[in-house]
Design an enzyme around this catalytic site. Structure first.
Site, mmCIF file in Angstrom:
data_model
loop_
_atom_site.group_PDB
_atom_site.id
_atom_site.type_symbol
_atom_site.label_atom_id
_atom_site.label_comp_id
_atom_site.label_asym_id
_atom_site.label_seq_id
_atom_site.Cartn_x
_atom_site.Cartn_y
_atom_site.Cartn_z
ATOM 1 N N ASP A 1 -114.402 -16.075 34.678
ATOM 2 C CA ASP A 1 -114.042 -14.782 35.090
ATOM 3 C C ASP A 1 -113.160 -14.777 36.401
ATOM 4 O O ASP A 1 -113.751 -14.455 37.436
ATOM 5 C CB ASP A 1 -115.148 -14.003 35.147
ATOM 6 C CG ASP A 1 -114.894 -12.716 35.284
ATOM 7 O OD1 ASP A 1 -113.584 -12.070 35.190
ATOM 8 O OD2 ASP A 1 -115.777 -11.718 35.493
ATOM 9 N N ASP B 1 -109.205 -11.809 29.580
ATOM 10 C CA ASP B 1 -110.130 -11.886 30.567
ATOM 11 C C ASP B 1 -111.475 -12.401 30.083
ATOM 12 O O ASP B 1 -112.124 -12.259 29.360
ATOM 13 C CB ASP B 1 -110.493 -10.410 30.950
ATOM 14 C CG ASP B 1 -111.503 -9.994 31.987
ATOM 15 O OD1 ASP B 1 -111.951 -11.143 32.600
ATOM 16 O OD2 ASP B 1 -111.810 -9.181 32.406
ATOM 17 N N HIS C 1 -120.420 -13.776 36.810
ATOM 18 C CA HIS C 1 -120.480 -13.105 38.308
ATOM 19 C C HIS C 1 -121.564 -13.603 39.128
ATOM 20 O O HIS C 1 -122.004 -13.265 40.137
ATOM 21 C CB HIS C 1 -120.716 -11.644 38.012
ATOM 22 C CG HIS C 1 -119.531 -10.690 37.554
ATOM 23 N ND1 HIS C 1 -119.769 -9.368 37.256
ATOM 24 C CD2 HIS C 1 -118.325 -11.142 37.202
ATOM 25 C CE1 HIS C 1 -118.697 -8.888 37.108
ATOM 26 N NE2 HIS C 1 -117.683 -9.972 36.829
ATOM 27 N N GLU D 1 -109.534 -6.138 39.887
ATOM 28 C CA GLU D 1 -110.100 -5.732 38.507
ATOM 29 C C GLU D 1 -111.645 -5.546 38.684
ATOM 30 O O GLU D 1 -112.195 -4.660 38.278
ATOM 31 C CB GLU D 1 -110.004 -6.704 37.550
ATOM 32 C CG GLU D 1 -110.407 -6.558 35.906
ATOM 33 C CD GLU D 1 -111.856 -6.820 35.615
ATOM 34 O OE1 GLU D 1 -112.018 -6.142 34.730
ATOM 35 O OE2 GLU D 1 -112.465 -7.226 36.645
ATOM 36 N N GLU D 2 -112.370 -6.329 39.471
ATOM 37 C CA GLU D 2 -113.873 -6.495 39.646
ATOM 38 C C GLU D 2 -114.249 -5.266 40.376
ATOM 39 O O GLU D 2 -115.425 -5.171 40.381
ATOM 40 C CB GLU D 2 -114.023 -7.802 40.292
ATOM 41 C CG GLU D 2 -114.117 -9.036 39.547
ATOM 42 C CD GLU D 2 -114.634 -9.253 38.134
ATOM 43 O OE1 GLU D 2 -115.572 -8.274 37.936
ATOM 44 O OE2 GLU D 2 -114.553 -10.209 37.733
ATOM 45 N N HIS E 1 -106.676 -10.584 34.865
ATOM 46 C CA HIS E 1 -107.081 -10.512 36.376
ATOM 47 C C HIS E 1 -107.010 -11.776 37.018
ATOM 48 O O HIS E 1 -107.723 -12.549 36.602
ATOM 49 C CB HIS E 1 -108.219 -9.341 36.597
ATOM 50 C CG HIS E 1 -109.524 -9.841 36.323
ATOM 51 N ND1 HIS E 1 -110.316 -10.704 37.378
ATOM 52 C CD2 HIS E 1 -110.290 -9.839 35.154
ATOM 53 C CE1 HIS E 1 -111.302 -10.715 36.873
ATOM 54 N NE2 HIS E 1 -111.612 -10.407 35.495
HETATM 55 N N1 PHE Z 1 -114.047 -7.039 32.645
HETATM 56 C C1 PHE Z 1 -115.268 -7.685 32.764
HETATM 57 C C2 PHE Z 1 -115.466 -8.419 34.027
HETATM 58 O O1 PHE Z 1 -114.390 -8.886 34.583
HETATM 59 C C3 PHE Z 1 -115.313 -8.732 31.488
HETATM 60 C C4 PHE Z 1 -115.169 -8.470 30.412
HETATM 61 C C5 PHE Z 1 -113.906 -8.720 29.770
HETATM 62 C C6 PHE Z 1 -116.020 -7.436 29.744
HETATM 63 C C7 PHE Z 1 -113.425 -8.273 28.423
HETATM 64 C C8 PHE Z 1 -115.819 -7.072 28.426
HETATM 65 C C9 PHE Z 1 -114.476 -7.453 27.820
HETATM 66 O O2 PHE Z 1 -116.676 -8.666 34.493
HETATM 67 ZN ZN ZN Z 2 -115.977 -9.690 36.136
HETATM 68 ZN ZN ZN Z 3 -113.199 -10.440 34.324
#
Ligand code: PHE
Ligand code: ZN
Ligand code: ZN
Ligand code: CA
Ligand code: ZN
Length: 295
Positions: free
Chosen positions: A97, A160, A260, A131-132, A85
């Site tokens: 992230d 990710d 985040h 994605e978020e 993402h």
């Molecule tokens: N998808 C979550 C995010 O973007 C992070 C995540 C990635 C959590 C992979 C668990 C496994 O905030």
């Molecule tokens: Zn995230």
């Molecule tokens: Zn993420």
């Protein structure tokens, strides 16, 4: 498989940081920093010879975008997808992230082009929007795949958060051998897991399984039965003393203290973890996509 140059991956992170700095500090869905990130990625892929599509969708009253990049050639009925993402949360620039996964797959794609790779499988890379906000871009992509197109996708690899400062080396537990809770993924996920594990074994880095519960963009793929896999270096979870003994770093501290948050900047990256994961991605792509006979 090639050694992906860490300096190139980091140069993409510097660009994502600059894009955020110039656009209110983030690269979030519906904000100008997101579209600028998508245009940055797409411009490099087009110049390298990929066939790209900017797929737009609407969520929360804003337009989102997925960047899809196909490498010409390979068996159109045997597609390997690799995705990450590209959006951040609105609180910050989202460099770990998920600038990290976005930059690592981007440099892997550019290496495919530099080598003019002629894989047996057809290769498709994807950078997902929103994605978020609940896997919106990847869900839109999967929902809008015609049934025949969906059936051609034989595997999906997701990245990710692959440069967490207090890194762990996690591989999605596709076979549920670590019993992380949600049961095994679609048949074929175990093989993707093993291929990623094999790379880390080859460099002497131990891995552990992590939840294969759909908490990133592989979720929509496994929901429709497409095998998936991926790696992860940890988010808000706290590194245990056993994990610190295994991998180094600091016990009792989050894998990513800036998860985040506004401090998820270029300073929030563990270069060793990012380098190892970029090389793991390339190993998996080369191993899976160039196998003869195809696996
Ligand atoms: N998808 C979550 C995010 O973007 C992070 C995540 C990635 C959590 C992979 C668990 C496994 O905030
Ligand atoms: Zn995230
Ligand atoms: Zn993420
Ligand atoms: Ca490398
Ligand atoms: Zn497993």
């Amino acid at each position: 498989a090639p050694d992906i140059p860490l300096a190139n991956v980091k140069a993409h992170l510097t660009q994502f940081q600059s894009i955020a700095n110039a656009n209110g500090g983030n690269r979030a869905h519906g904000r100008p920093g997101y579209l600028a990130s998508a245009n940055y990625v797409r411009g490099l892929l087009d110049a390298a010879g990929f066939t790209t599509t900017l797929q737009s969708f609407t969520y929360n009253g804003a337009t989102g975008y997925n960047v899809i990049a196909d490498w010409p050639g390979g068996d159109p009925n045997d597609v390997l997808m690799v995705g990450a993402h590209l959006d951040s949360v609105s609180a910050g620039p989202g460099i770990n992230d998920n600038g990290s996964g976005s930059a690592a797959i981007l440099e892997t794609a550019l290496e495919v082009a530099r080598q003019d790779l002629n894989p047996t499988k057809h290769l498709r890379f994807a950078w997902w929007g929103a994605e978020e906000l609940g896997l919106r871009g990847s869900q839109y992509y999967v929902n809008n795949l015609p049934a025949a197109e969906r059936a051609r996708i034989k595997g999906y690899l997701n990245f990710d958060m692959v440069g967490s400062p207090n890194a762990g080396y996690f591989v999605y537990d596709g076979d549920n051998s670590d019993g992380t809770g949600s049961g095994p993924g679609p048949a074929g996920s175990a093989q993707l897991e093993r291929t990623l594990q094999d790379y880390f074994t080859s460099i002497g880095v131990p891995t552990r399984g992590t939840d294969f519960d759909g908490r990133s963009d592989y979720g929509p793929f496994i929901s429709v039965g497409i095998p998936a896999g991926g790696t992860f270096t940890g988010a808000e979870g706290i590194k245990s003393s056993a994990q610190a003994s295994l991998w180094g770093g600091t016990a009792g501290v989050a894998f990513d203290r800036c998860y985040h948050r506004s401090c998820d900047t270029t300073a929030n990256i563990n270069d060793t973890a990012l380098d190892r994961n970029a090389d793991a991605i390339a190993y998996a792509v080369w191993t899976i996509a160039t196998a003869t006979p195809p696996t």
